[in-house]
Design an enzyme around this catalytic site. Structure first.
Site, PDB file in Angstrom:
ATOM      1  CG  PHE A  87     -29.777 -16.763 -33.709  1.00 10.76           C
ATOM      2  CD1 PHE A  87     -29.580 -16.512 -35.502  1.00 10.76           C
ATOM      3  CD2 PHE A  87     -29.737 -16.801 -32.643  1.00 10.76           C
ATOM      4  CE1 PHE A  87     -31.267 -17.748 -34.916  1.00 10.76           C
ATOM      5  CE2 PHE A  87     -30.947 -18.018 -32.456  1.00 10.76           C
ATOM      6  CZ  PHE A  87     -31.437 -18.516 -33.887  1.00 10.76           C
ATOM      7  CB  ILE A  88     -31.724 -13.264 -31.864  1.00  9.47           C
ATOM      8  CG1 ILE A  88     -31.251 -14.638 -31.624  1.00  9.47           C
ATOM      9  CG2 ILE A  88     -33.255 -12.994 -31.420  1.00  9.47           C
ATOM     10  CD1 ILE A  88     -32.207 -14.796 -29.140  1.00  9.47           C
ATOM     11  CG  ASP A 135     -17.451  -3.307 -26.328  1.00  8.32           C
ATOM     12  OD1 ASP A 135     -18.058  -3.298 -26.238  1.00  8.32           O
ATOM     13  OD2 ASP A 135     -15.649  -3.591 -25.672  1.00  8.32           O
ATOM     14  CG  ASP A 176     -35.116 -19.754 -21.362  1.00  8.32           C
ATOM     15  OD1 ASP A 176     -33.956 -19.421 -20.942  1.00  8.32           O
ATOM     16  OD2 ASP A 176     -35.530 -20.868 -21.165  1.00  8.32           O
ATOM     17  CD  GLU A 177     -28.649 -20.570 -20.189  1.00  8.28           C
ATOM     18  OE1 GLU A 177     -27.404 -20.212 -18.898  1.00  8.28           O
ATOM     19  OE2 GLU A 177     -28.473 -20.806 -20.964  1.00  8.28           O
ATOM     20  CE1 TYR A 228     -25.502 -15.647 -21.955  1.00 10.40           C
ATOM     21  CE2 TYR A 228     -27.088 -17.697 -21.795  1.00 10.40           C
ATOM     22  CZ  TYR A 228     -26.879 -16.084 -21.877  1.00 10.40           C
ATOM     23  OH  TYR A 228     -27.644 -15.183 -22.912  1.00 10.40           O
ATOM     24  CE  LYS A 230     -28.748 -11.855 -21.829  1.00 10.88           C
ATOM     25  NZ  LYS A 230     -29.038 -10.889 -22.526  1.00 10.88           N
ATOM     26  NE  ARG A 280     -23.284 -26.671 -21.084  1.00  5.19           N
ATOM     27  CZ  ARG A 280     -24.200 -25.818 -22.329  1.00  5.19           C
ATOM     28  NH1 ARG A 280     -25.207 -25.196 -21.888  1.00  5.19           N
ATOM     29  NH2 ARG A 280     -24.408 -25.430 -23.944  1.00  5.19           N
ATOM     30  CG  HIS A 315     -26.671 -29.512 -19.229  1.00  2.00           C
ATOM     31  ND1 HIS A 315     -26.152 -31.304 -19.924  1.00  2.00           N
ATOM     32  CD2 HIS A 315     -26.919 -28.787 -18.913  1.00  2.00           C
ATOM     33  CE1 HIS A 315     -27.338 -30.686 -19.872  1.00  2.00           C
ATOM     34  NE2 HIS A 315     -27.398 -29.494 -20.443  1.00  2.00           N
TER      35      HIS A 315
HETATM   36  P1  NAD Z   1     -24.892 -14.238 -30.558  1.00  4.46           P
HETATM   37  O1  NAD Z   1     -24.147 -15.352 -30.334  1.00  4.46           O
HETATM   38  O2  NAD Z   1     -25.235 -15.035 -31.917  1.00  4.46           O
HETATM   39  O3  NAD Z   1     -25.371 -12.315 -31.086  1.00  4.46           O
HETATM   40  C1  NAD Z   1     -24.293 -11.971 -30.398  1.00  4.46           C
HETATM   41  C2  NAD Z   1     -23.551 -10.588 -31.274  1.00  4.46           C
HETATM   42  O4  NAD Z   1     -23.234  -9.560 -30.297  1.00  4.46           O
HETATM   43  C3  NAD Z   1     -23.228 -10.503 -32.350  1.00  4.46           C
HETATM   44  O5  NAD Z   1     -22.707 -10.240 -33.294  1.00  4.46           O
HETATM   45  C4  NAD Z   1     -21.959 -10.032 -31.381  1.00  4.46           C
HETATM   46  O6  NAD Z   1     -20.172  -9.842 -32.307  1.00  4.46           O
HETATM   47  C5  NAD Z   1     -21.730  -8.615 -30.225  1.00  4.46           C
HETATM   48  N1  NAD Z   1     -21.693  -8.764 -29.224  1.00  4.46           N
HETATM   49  C6  NAD Z   1     -20.862  -9.153 -28.308  1.00  4.46           C
HETATM   50  N2  NAD Z   1     -20.740  -8.363 -27.753  1.00  4.46           N
HETATM   51  C7  NAD Z   1     -20.776  -7.256 -27.774  1.00  4.46           C
HETATM   52  C8  NAD Z   1     -20.177  -5.972 -27.274  1.00  4.46           C
HETATM   53  N3  NAD Z   1     -19.794  -5.524 -26.144  1.00  4.46           N
HETATM   54  N4  NAD Z   1     -20.502  -4.644 -28.060  1.00  4.46           N
HETATM   55  C9  NAD Z   1     -21.447  -4.487 -29.238  1.00  4.46           C
HETATM   56  N5  NAD Z   1     -21.626  -6.244 -29.407  1.00  4.46           N
HETATM   57  C10 NAD Z   1     -21.373  -6.964 -29.015  1.00  4.46           C
HETATM   58  O7  NAD Z   1     -26.234 -14.314 -29.817  1.00  4.46           O
HETATM   59  P2  NAD Z   1     -28.019 -14.420 -29.768  1.00  4.46           P
HETATM   60  O8  NAD Z   1     -28.047 -15.738 -29.566  1.00  4.46           O
HETATM   61  O9  NAD Z   1     -28.478 -13.255 -31.305  1.00  4.46           O
HETATM   62  O10 NAD Z   1     -28.365 -13.999 -28.106  1.00  4.46           O
HETATM   63  C11 NAD Z   1     -28.904 -12.799 -28.617  1.00  4.46           C
HETATM   64  C12 NAD Z   1     -29.307 -12.018 -27.292  1.00  4.46           C
HETATM   65  O11 NAD Z   1     -30.636 -12.627 -26.874  1.00  4.46           O
HETATM   66  C13 NAD Z   1     -28.193 -12.133 -26.393  1.00  4.46           C
HETATM   67  O12 NAD Z   1     -28.481 -10.987 -25.607  1.00  4.46           O
HETATM   68  C14 NAD Z   1     -28.045 -13.277 -25.505  1.00  4.46           C
HETATM   69  O13 NAD Z   1     -28.454 -13.386 -24.384  1.00  4.46           O
HETATM   70  C15 NAD Z   1     -30.217 -13.852 -25.740  1.00  4.46           C
HETATM   71  N6  NAD Z   1     -31.058 -14.977 -25.385  1.00  4.46           N
HETATM   72  C16 NAD Z   1     -30.593 -15.702 -26.660  1.00  4.46           C
HETATM   73  C17 NAD Z   1     -31.158 -16.731 -26.450  1.00  4.46           C
HETATM   74  C18 NAD Z   1     -30.936 -17.915 -27.337  1.00  4.46           C
HETATM   75  O14 NAD Z   1     -31.523 -18.960 -27.727  1.00  4.46           O
HETATM   76  N7  NAD Z   1     -29.993 -17.318 -28.573  1.00  4.46           N
HETATM   77  C19 NAD Z   1     -32.597 -16.957 -25.637  1.00  4.46           C
HETATM   78  C20 NAD Z   1     -32.948 -16.386 -24.972  1.00  4.46           C
HETATM   79  C21 NAD Z   1     -31.756 -14.826 -24.982  1.00  4.46           C
HETATM   80  O1  DAU Z   2     -32.417 -20.396 -22.885  1.00  5.65           O
HETATM   81  C1  DAU Z   2     -32.004 -19.249 -23.514  1.00  5.65           C
HETATM   82  C2  DAU Z   2     -30.595 -20.035 -23.669  1.00  5.65           C
HETATM   83  O2  DAU Z   2     -30.191 -20.309 -24.529  1.00  5.65           O
HETATM   84  C3  DAU Z   2     -30.211 -18.799 -23.803  1.00  5.65           C
HETATM   85  O3  DAU Z   2     -29.816 -17.529 -23.082  1.00  5.65           O
HETATM   86  C4  DAU Z   2     -28.026 -19.205 -24.439  1.00  5.65           C
HETATM   87  O4  DAU Z   2     -27.882 -17.656 -25.242  1.00  5.65           O
HETATM   88  C5  DAU Z   2     -28.416 -20.316 -25.536  1.00  5.65           C
HETATM   89  O5  DAU Z   2     -27.420 -20.484 -25.443  1.00  5.65           O
HETATM   90  C6  DAU Z   2     -28.760 -21.383 -25.023  1.00  5.65           C
HETATM   91  O6  DAU Z   2     -28.874 -21.566 -24.024  1.00  5.65           O
HETATM   92  P1  DAU Z   2     -27.885 -23.379 -24.190  1.00  5.65           P
HETATM   93  O7  DAU Z   2     -27.291 -23.669 -23.145  1.00  5.65           O
HETATM   94  O8  DAU Z   2     -29.454 -23.839 -23.507  1.00  5.65           O
HETATM   95  O9  DAU Z   2     -27.680 -23.711 -25.388  1.00  5.65           O
HETATM   96  P2  DAU Z   2     -27.022 -25.066 -26.357  1.00  5.65           P
HETATM   97  O10 DAU Z   2     -27.161 -24.324 -27.692  1.00  5.65           O
HETATM   98  O11 DAU Z   2     -25.203 -24.279 -25.652  1.00  5.65           O
HETATM   99  O12 DAU Z   2     -27.782 -26.063 -25.693  1.00  5.65           O
HETATM  100  C7  DAU Z   2     -29.409 -26.781 -25.885  1.00  5.65           C
HETATM  101  C8  DAU Z   2     -28.776 -27.731 -24.618  1.00  5.65           C
HETATM  102  O13 DAU Z   2     -27.820 -28.892 -25.726  1.00  5.65           O
HETATM  103  C9  DAU Z   2     -28.258 -28.921 -24.015  1.00  5.65           C
HETATM  104  O14 DAU Z   2     -28.866 -28.478 -22.663  1.00  5.65           O
HETATM  105  C10 DAU Z   2     -26.533 -28.738 -23.980  1.00  5.65           C
HETATM  106  C11 DAU Z   2     -27.219 -29.018 -24.437  1.00  5.65           C
HETATM  107  N1  DAU Z   2     -26.362 -30.021 -25.171  1.00  5.65           N
HETATM  108  C12 DAU Z   2     -25.167 -28.443 -26.778  1.00  5.65           C
HETATM  109  C13 DAU Z   2     -24.304 -28.014 -27.350  1.00  5.65           C
HETATM  110  C14 DAU Z   2     -23.243 -27.525 -28.259  1.00  5.65           C
HETATM  111  C15 DAU Z   2     -25.861 -31.257 -25.927  1.00  5.65           C
HETATM  112  O15 DAU Z   2     -25.565 -31.955 -25.583  1.00  5.65           O
HETATM  113  N2  DAU Z   2     -24.674 -31.319 -26.845  1.00  5.65           N
HETATM  114  C16 DAU Z   2     -23.469 -29.364 -27.572  1.00  5.65           C
HETATM  115  O16 DAU Z   2     -22.705 -30.285 -28.069  1.00  5.65           O
END
Ligand code: NAD
Ligand code: DAU
Length: 341
Positions: free
Chosen positions: A11-12, A60, A130-131, A153, A157, A276, A279
């Site tokens: 995603f990001i 990887d 931020d987690e 998780y 991290k 969760r 949570h």
């Molecule tokens: P995502 O799950 O959408 O994508 C993760 C990507 O990493 C995938 O393309 C996957 O194939 C790849 N990957 C996983 N294991 C791997 C490995 N061993 N080697 C190479 N590639 C690998 O994740 P995202 O939501 O885009 O998050 C990206 C980064 O940002 C992560 O480090 C996550 O912890 C951090 N982050 C995410 C959020 C959020 O809200 N999504 C917020 C803060 C930080």
């Molecule tokens: O804060 C940053 C983090 O945000 C990232 O580091 C993680 O990679 C990312 O997955 C995200 O973690 P959260 O656990 O906060 O995200 P999620 O979308 O899974 O859940 C957001 C909130 O919604 C959380 O309080 C749980 C709740 N939730 C989530 C799902 C999937 C529900 O109530 N129902 C659901 O089905």
């Protein structure tokens, strides 16, 4: 600038690669090293395949030989900047199986840092979260607050975050660490709250809201996150950590309500389900450090949420390929939600 972006099929990461090419054009060279786990979709960046300044490498971050190949860059001349997005990222999955989180989010970071020691990087960005601070009832965490990760998780991290810091201090590597809040936007895998609820609403399926729905997350539009990382590659100081928040704290029930309004669906789709485990109640970070350096998020939350919902409406084939044709997703969804009642 020659970049190695890991996790660029996620995603990001995919949004960040697109951000770089939009901003710097041919002046950016990007190697995208991605393992293509369930969350990695190479086609997210299909428009760049075959271009001379883009190279996709299936590999990887925890494997030294894959990482050494990636550090060679697009044309064998090496890389200047590494941005490590690769990770196992879903909290709910870490409650089912945590081993892969340690392997990628801790050991993978170590392998990337070891290879960095052999090169002449100008910047290594460890994308943390931020987690790692844990939950906070009142106020907001600053970068100097102690870490208190509360699920597998975030504990993984935190390990990667501190390993990156350790390498900056021990080996003088040009590392910075970023801790962003919850991202949303296009190309987010539909297991996370916003894309799951939007796509379920489109299909008139229940929206499984955990617990009392009053947990708070700070929502950051993915393009603002990309802009902040780009800003910090240039302006960050070695060894420093930077919070990146959206300034949009909302209860989950409020996000759910907004999604129902934007998709014009009834409240009856909301389904309260078992909470969760462990949570975290509220995430909140203070981002005055990066703001004092001149960075500001550009996006209005309601506008960004509307355009995000619109993106999922207009890109049904993208998420239907996952939700309807991926056996892995179906098995995960069944396991995750069937038992919740
Ligand atoms: P995502 O799950 O959408 O994508 C993760 C990507 O990493 C995938 O393309 C996957 O194939 C790849 N990957 C996983 N294991 C791997 C490995 N061993 N080697 C190479 N590639 C690998 O994740 P995202 O939501 O885009 O998050 C990206 C980064 O940002 C992560 O480090 C996550 O912890 C951090 N982050 C995410 C959020 C959020 O809200 N999504 C917020 C803060 C930080
Ligand atoms: O804060 C940053 C983090 O945000 C990232 O580091 C993680 O990679 C990312 O997955 C995200 O973690 P959260 O656990 O906060 O995200 P999620 O979308 O899974 O859940 C957001 C909130 O919604 C959380 O309080 C749980 C709740 N939730 C989530 C799902 C999937 C529900 O109530 N129902 C659901 O089905």
């Amino acid at each position: 600038m020659r970049y190695l972006v890991t996790g660029g099929a996620g995603f990001i990461g995919s949004n960040f690669v697109r951000y770089l090419f939009n901003k710097y054009g041919d002046a950016a060279q990007v190697v995208n090293l991605d393992k293509l786990t369930y969350a990695g979709i190479r086609e997210n960046l299909a428009e760049y395949e075959g271009k001379p300044n883009y190279r996709f490498l299936h590999g990887d971050i925890a494997k030294p030989e894959d990482v050494a190949e990636a550090y060679k860059g697009v044309d064998g001349s090496g890389v200047d900047v590494v941005v490590n997005f690769a990770a196992e990222t879903h909290v709910d999955r870490s409650l089912m199986e945590a081993g892969t989180f340690i392997e990628t989010d801790v050991h993978g970071v170590l392998v990337l840092l070891e290879e960095a020691r052999k090169t002449n990087l100008t910047r290594f960005v460890q994308i943390s979260t931020d987690e790692v601070y844990g939950s906070i009832d009142d106020g907001s965490f600053t970068e100097s607050d102690p870490l208190n990760p509360r699920n597998p998780y975030s504990a993984s991290k935190a390990g990667g975050d501190r390993m990156a810091y350790a390498y900056s201090q021990t080996y003088n590597l040009p590392v910075i660490i970023t801790r962003a809040s919850n991202n949303f936007g296009p190309w987010q895998y539909p297991e996370k709250l916003i894309p799951l609820f939007v796509t379920n609403a489109i299909d008139d399926l229940p929206l499984p809201l955990y617990g009392d729905g009053r947990n708070v997350r700070d929502w950051l539009y993915v393009e603002d996150h990309c802009a902040a990382v780009d800003f910090l590659i240039e302006h960050g100081v070695n060894g420093e950590t930077y919070n990146i928040g959206g300034g949009n704290e909302r209860e989950n029930r409020e996000i759910t309500q907004k999604i129902l309004e934007l998709t014009k669906k009834p409240d009856t789709l909301i389904k309260r389900v078992a909470d969760r485990q462990g949570h975290d109640r509220r995430y909140s970070i203070d981002m005055s450090k990066v703001e004092s350096m001149g960075f500001r998020c550009a996006t209005d939350f309601d506008t960004a949420l509307r355009s995000t919902v619109q993106w999922y409406v207009e890109n049904e084939p993208w998420w239907r390929a996952i939700k309807e044709r991926s056996a892995e997703f179906k098995a995960y969804y069944e396991k995750q939600y069937a038992a919740r009642g």
